[in-house]
Design an enzyme around this catalytic site. Structure first.
Site, PDB file in Angstrom:
ATOM      1  N   CYS A  77       8.269   4.387 -11.650  1.00  0.00           N
ATOM      2  CA  CYS A  77       7.494   4.454 -12.880  1.00  0.00           C
ATOM      3  C   CYS A  77       7.234   5.933 -13.143  1.00  0.00           C
ATOM      4  O   CYS A  77       6.774   6.655 -12.263  1.00  0.00           O
ATOM      5  CB  CYS A  77       6.163   3.716 -12.695  1.00  0.00           C
TER       6      CYS A  77
ATOM      7  N   LYS B 125       9.407   3.959  29.947  1.00  0.00           N
ATOM      8  CA  LYS B 125       8.294   4.381  29.112  1.00  0.00           C
ATOM      9  C   LYS B 125       7.240   3.288  29.201  1.00  0.00           C
ATOM     10  O   LYS B 125       7.389   2.220  28.609  1.00  0.00           O
ATOM     11  CB  LYS B 125       8.758   4.561  27.669  1.00  0.00           C
TER      12      LYS B 125
ATOM     13  N   ASP C  93      -2.294   1.819   6.206  1.00  0.00           N
ATOM     14  CA  ASP C  93      -3.634   1.734   5.619  1.00  0.00           C
ATOM     15  C   ASP C  93      -3.704   0.674   4.530  1.00  0.00           C
ATOM     16  O   ASP C  93      -4.658  -0.078   4.433  1.00  0.00           O
ATOM     17  CB  ASP C  93      -4.046   3.082   5.039  1.00  0.00           C
TER      18      ASP C  93
HETATM   19 ZN   LIG Z   1       2.988   2.799 -13.667  1.00  0.00          ZN
END
Ligand SMILES: [Zn+2]
Length: 699
Positions: A441, A122, A37
């Site tokens: 983070c 396949k 996405d």
């Molecule tokens: Zn951050």
């Protein structure tokens, strides 16, 4: 603007257009989108930037940014009588060996013994399920999500290789197979499309998918679609007991089946077929992306059963992916849901097997430096730099990866890539996890990227499944301070409904209709099964499978929540209990503990359930002598493997733990049971032998 520059930009725009169109076809017409996405979103973003900056270079009829293709929702949805499972993938021979061994282990067979497999190509097409009742074709449906597909009966009936009536068929017969287009026909089709000024197709698979899912059957009829049958769905009376005989039966019913069908006795024979087939596949007139191996015997297939979405008795062995060379334009860092910094190489767009690729994952800092997760050299220890010429491949048709770097092409001025020390999003210092390759983070909810990714995860299909709530909308509402946490989503209508002071419908890119649709989607999402709710929380190492196991074990949210809250308290049984759930790993346990001792998470998990309805885990309504019981196996069973025993117990509605606790109802004791047996006796838990166990499950 100079002519030369204009030409260059125009070229970039056309490449982008092609990439977006290809991604849209993959997303809206095929089963598997090739871009993630975020990759797709970044294409759209770049396209919009161009459009804003150089409007004169765009036609008034430019439809690139329109969402979706034809109104595919006009097909009726159909629930499959038996789900169309997807196959697990093997990318090399050791994956196949593991597959072979895990089957034998499950069945309690000796690892050196033979087991009969069939190997079939396949075919790269579109799955179709065709239902016959009393011999008449009454329904043909696409795979869809495996449970619910689309009714394409009219179109399927135009395919000459699909019989409309089968005189010798049982009352109910569902034949499953693949709709595809021959490579030679594909070329002709594209030539024809070009002559008619119609869009051409990127590859035969797209062409097959686009043709089968036409709203006008007359168009489908003109397309050269073919059909290979290879398996059954529901059948009222199955006259055959293995895959080989099934293929013969399907032929007898009038279907085309693959001619490249091999019966193999063991792993070595499978391997030989694979190597052979790899040689001849280019000469076949249809696209093949691998071989499928199935256990031939249906009785064994039944014993092996399925995991959550794929059968244990089959695997797809993929052919080596295609690769191309291109240049790395830049290295970008994306901050994920749990704060992991993921480096992504932005590439000069390049075609790989019919798809244009413009980015590739770089995994982590070690990967860029030329090391794997265990500190071993990869690519001969060569690092990756901006400006490098690299070979890129698509593994199993997913996110493109980098295979090697052409050192000879490296500029003398190139510099080693330095991984950031601070989060590119919030500026917080980043840290490498102990024993892990990832750098994260830890700013959590004060790091915007993490919040947005968490919200995206929360509304995703596998979680709350709120349609019409993509990254763009989430970012917009985040920046307005309207939605900062999942709970805010459920206050949106109260605070910003049509009659409020600042209604959603008045915002940029919104209107009454789209706001209404979103409110409806949110309302609809409020009823959620427990497993999806646990998954929606976005806890590390608690994916769909673990979430389902937890739901299955704790049954109700309140019970689960209570236990989780107690995890970090000393001397508590909640932790022992969690650790003992079969299949839950220590990493998941650790993360659950962290999550449920975090103040913010606790607040959210206390608040959220008041706004929604969390459905109890739906136990299959099984009444068996062991339903709802908590079992422990110990020692060696002679007649079946531990996995098979567990699978049987769970199918009969019992839970299986790895150690004895106060919740244990029954201990099944095999040969050489040790301490568990004594503990069970001490606690007065009922103990039975393997023979008694066999008696029990016979009922
Ligand atoms: Zn951050």
């Amino acid at each position: 603007m100079k002519k030369s520059k204009e030409k260059e930009i125009k070229k970039k725009i056309i490449i982008l257009q092609k990439e977006i169109e290809a991604a849209k076809i993959d997303y809206f017409q095929n089963d598997d989108p090739l871009l993630s996405d975020s990759e797709y979103d970044s294409l759209i973003k770049r396209y919009k930037e161009f459009k804003k900056e150089y409007p004169s270079l765009f036609s008034n009829y430019d439809k690139t940014l329109n969402v979706g293709t034809v109104a595919l929702s006009s097909f009726n949805k159909v629930e499959h009588s038996k789900p169309l499972l997807s196959l697990a993938n093997a990318f090399n021979s050791s994956d196949v060996k593991n597959f072979d061994e895990s089957i034998k282990r499950f069945l309690g067979m000796d690892l050196s013994s033979d087991i009969e497999y069939v190997a079939e190509p396949k075919i790269d097409g579109l799955s179709l399920s065709i239902r016959y009742e009393k011999g008449n074709l009454i329904l043909a449906s696409t795979r869809g999500d495996g449970k619910i597909g689309e009714d394409v009966t009219h179109n399927a009936k135009t395919i000459s290789e699909i019989p409309h009536y089968i005189s010798s068929a049982p009352d109910i017969l569902e034949v499953r197979g693949e709709v595809y287009i021959l490579k030679s026909d594909f070329e002709k089709l594209n030539q024809y499309q070009q002559l008619q000024n119609q869009k051409t197709f990127a590859n035969p698979r797209n062409a097959a998918a686009g043709s089968l899912r036409q709203l006008d059957s007359n168009i489908t009829k003109k397309r050269p679609l073919k059909f290979f049958a290879y398996t059954l769905g529901e059948i009222s009376n199955n006259p055959v007991d293995n895959q080989k005989d099934l293929i013969d039966l399907l032929k007898k019913y009038g279907f085309k089946t693959t001619q490249d069908f091999y019966l193999c006795k063991n792993f070595n024979e499978l391997n030989r077929v694979y190597l052979n087939f790899n040689q001849i596949k280019a000469n076949l007139d249809y696209d093949v992306d691998g071989l499928v191996y199935k256990v031939n015997d249906f009785k064994l297939q039944k014993r092996l059963g399925a995991r959550s979405s794929s059968p244990r008795w089959a695997i797809a062995h993929k052919f080596k992916p295609l690769e191309s060379f291109t240049k790395i334009l830049s290295i970008e860092i994306q901050v994920g849901r749990t704060g992991t910094l993921s480096p992504v190489a932005k590439l000069e767009p390049v075609e790989i097997g019919g798809v244009i690729v413009s980015s590739a994952t770089l995994h982590n800092e070690d990967f860029i430096k030329g090391f794997d997760n265990n500190g071993n050299k990869i690519r001969g220890g060569v690092d990756i730099r901006v400006g490098d010429l690299v070979s890129v491949y698509r593994a199993g048709d997913v996110i493109p990866k980098i295979k090697s770097v052409s050192l000879s092409e490296r500029s003398i001025n190139s510099k080693e890539y330095i991984f950031p020390k601070y989060c590119p999003d919030c500026g917080n210092e980043v840290k490498k996890e102990k024993n892990e390759s990832s750098i994260r983070c830890h700013a959590g909810l004060s790091c915007k990227s993490q919040v947005i990714e968490r919200l995206k995860h929360f509304v995703s299909k596998q979680a709350f499944s709120i349609e019409g709530f993509a990254e763009k909308q989430l970012l917009q509402l985040y920046d307005l301070d309207w939605i900062k946490s999942p709970t805010d989503i459920f206050y949106l209508e109260t605070k910003h409904g049509h009659n409020s002071k600042i209604p959603l419908k008045n915002l940029d890119n919104w209107g009454e209709k789209s706001a209404d649709n979103l409110f409806k989607a949110i309302e609809k999402s409020k009823k959620i099964p427990l497993n999806k709710f646990i998954f929606s929380l976005g806890i590390r190492y608690v994916g769909e499978v673990v979430a389902s196991m937890l739901a299955k074990y704790y049954i109700e949210w309140d019970i689960f929540y209570d236990k989780m809250k107690n995890l970090s308290q000393k001397n508590n049984s909640a932790l022992d209990e969690l650790v003992n759930i079969d299949g839950i790993g220590l990493k998941s346990v650790h993360e659950l503990k962290l999550f449920f001792s975090n103040k913010v998470s606790l607040e959210i998990t206390l608040e959220l359930p008041k706004l929604i309805e969390i459905e109890k885990y739906q136990q299959k309504n099984i009444s068996s002598p062991i339903s709802d019981m908590s079992l422990v196996f110990t020692g060696t069973l002679e007649t079946m493997s531990r996995s098979e025993a567990k699978s049987i117990a769970e199918n009969m509605g019992a839970k299986v733990s790895s150690t004895i606790s106060s919740n244990t109802n029954l201990l099944i004791s095999g040969i050489s049971s040790g301490s568990k047996l004594n503990r069970a006796r001490d606690k007065g838990i009922k103990v039975i032998t393997e023979n008694e166990w066999l008696e029990l499950i016979k009922k």
